[in-house]
Each structure stands twice: as structure tokens, then as C-alpha cells.
Scaffold this motif. Sequence first.
Motif, PDB file in Angstrom:
ATOM      1  N   UNK A  34       0.808  -1.226   0.000  1.00 33.70           N
ATOM      2  CA  UNK A  34       0.000   0.000   0.000  1.00 33.70           C
ATOM      3  C   UNK A  34       0.843   1.279   0.000  1.00 33.70           C
ATOM      4  N   UNK A  35       1.904   1.379   0.810  1.00 34.21           N
ATOM      5  CA  UNK A  35       2.667   2.635   0.783  1.00 34.21           C
ATOM      6  C   UNK A  35       3.279   2.939  -0.582  1.00 34.21           C
ATOM      7  N   UNK A  36       3.749   1.927  -1.281  1.00 38.13           N
ATOM      8  CA  UNK A  36       4.298   2.142  -2.623  1.00 38.13           C
ATOM      9  C   UNK A  36       3.182   2.501  -3.596  1.00 38.13           C
ATOM     10  N   UNK A 160       3.931   4.122   8.173  1.00 39.67           N
ATOM     11  CA  UNK A 160       2.853   3.481   7.414  1.00 39.67           C
ATOM     12  C   UNK A 160       3.216   2.074   6.943  1.00 39.67           C
ATOM     13  N   UNK A 161       4.464   1.656   7.144  1.00 41.63           N
ATOM     14  CA  UNK A 161       4.860   0.294   6.798  1.00 41.63           C
ATOM     15  C   UNK A 161       4.521  -0.699   7.915  1.00 41.63           C
ATOM     16  N   UNK A 240      12.637  -1.226  -0.027  1.00 42.95           N
ATOM     17  CA  UNK A 240      11.697  -0.109  -0.099  1.00 42.95           C
ATOM     18  C   UNK A 240      11.340   0.410   1.281  1.00 42.95           C
ATOM     19  N   UNK A 241      11.386  -0.448   2.298  1.00 43.60           N
ATOM     20  CA  UNK A 241      11.073  -0.001   3.653  1.00 43.60           C
ATOM     21  C   UNK A 241      12.264   0.728   4.282  1.00 43.60           C
ATOM     22  N   UNK A 242      13.461   0.280   3.950  1.00 44.71           N
ATOM     23  CA  UNK A 242      14.659   0.879   4.535  1.00 44.71           C
ATOM     24  C   UNK A 242      15.021   2.214   3.893  1.00 44.71           C
ATOM     25  N   UNK A 243      14.750   2.363   2.595  1.00 47.06           N
ATOM     26  CA  UNK A 243      15.117   3.604   1.902  1.00 47.06           C
ATOM     27  C   UNK A 243      14.090   3.856   0.802  1.00 47.06           C
ATOM     28  N   UNK A 244      12.891   4.260   1.233  1.00 53.76           N
ATOM     29  CA  UNK A 244      11.794   4.432   0.281  1.00 53.76           C
ATOM     30  C   UNK A 244      12.076   5.482  -0.788  1.00 53.76           C
TER      31      UNK A 244
END
Length: 266
Positions: A34-36, A160-161, A240-244
Amino acid sequence: MRGRTGHLVWYRTGEGAAEVAFLHGFSDSAQCWDPVIRALPDVRTLAIDARGHGESGLPEEPIRYTAHRDDAALVLSDQPPNDGVVVVGHSMGAMAAAYLAAARPDLVRAVVLEDPPPGAPGNHPDEPWSEPDWLAGLRALDLPDRIARGRANDPGWPDDELEPWAVSKGQVNPRLFDLTFQDAAPLTDLLAEITCPVLLIHGDPERGGLISPEYAAQCARAAAGEFHAAHIPNAGHSVRRDNRPQYLAALTSFLPRSSECASSDQ
């Protein structure tokens, strides 16, 4: 929009054919994208719960990447017709995306692989497996405590993750671990069969990333088609969670390129 195809549950944004399809990693779910997806408001997307994950069912058969491939193909074939989608996968989902791109070029116009497992040589026999201790420990917690554990373990993740990540752990079907598991073929072997554009996104092995710079170079040499690699610093396995911001920059710069390649092939 939420739908079901066979034993598989999927989520779609926008009207008409999806442009980008998302395949999640082990113990995650479609909602973890969802965040992406929210960062791609002008893109029609489709996200699929893998078998035994999220709200999807679990057929009584060995867990194989060919089954994940066929599951994704089943859902994509049931969607409105299009000229192929960009398939984005993370970890287990990245390897499933590679299998899909190699076998079904009619469905896939480009593929994005976020820190896929390199796979293993050999005959890939079925093996017994068991629930990892870290997952069993998370599943024993209630949702607020799972979220707190995620925040403690990965304080750099955006807020949001955390909730979709925590919810997904409670959705993993425990019967998954009663089935046998078959390891993946080497990623380099699959890349030799993929003719559409490929973007490999990887982080730092010292932070838990599965792809080293040396292996990324091997992938580039093995690839049959157009190949790009994006090393995202300060990121581990969940790039993607570590460096969106840098993950999104790599993804969004690749999406127009994949559309141009599809147009030139017609």
C-alpha cells in the motif's frame, strides 16, 4: 477493488487493465504494498496475496516457485486484457516474478526484482520445512505488540509500513509449514530466459540484503534482455522499507522505460 480468482485474493486500483502488478515476499501480504501504491497515484495497480498469505487460500500441494508463477499468471489472465504488465516482486515475490517473466512473456512487459534470493543449483528436491522462530514469535503477539516489535527492530521504517507488515504476520496460514518446500532455480538461469527489460533493486549485504554487487554483475552478464541494476544504499532485504525515497526513484524512472520498450516491440 478487491476480488478473488480461484484460491487467490487480489486488490486493484483504478479502472481498466492494470499497468503494474505487485507480488509480495514471504510472510507479507498484498496490503504491504500500500505505501508504494499510494506513491503511484496515476498508475493502475494490482497486488496479489500469495497462496497461504493474506486472505488467499492454500492448496494442498508442495510449495514451489512454479506454483507461485502459475498463481500470478492465473490472476493476470483473469484481468481486463492489456499488452502485458510490469511485475514488481520482493524476495519470494521477486523470484515468482522472474519465473513468470521467463515463462509468460505474453503477460509481462517488464519485471522489477527487489532483493530476490539468488536461488540454488541442483535438482531442487522437495524438502520439509518449519515455521521460523522469528515468525512464530511474532504470531504469538497481539497486533499492537507486533507493531511495537517492528518499530523496535527497524526504527528507520516509515510508520505506514508497520501496521500492514504486522497484520500480514498474523495472516500466514500455519498449514503452510505442513507442506514441503522446493527451492528456486538460480536467478542467473532465469535471467537467461527473460527477454523483457529487468530492473534488479538491491541493498547492502552487511544489512541483510541477499544480492551482493558481485552477484548483481553476474546477473547482468547472464541476462538475455535489457538489464538494469540499482544499488540502494542504507538498505537491507526490505529495500523499499529501509530507503523508500531512493527505491521509488529507481522504480519510477524504470516504469517509463518499460513502456517505451513495449511500444517499440509492437
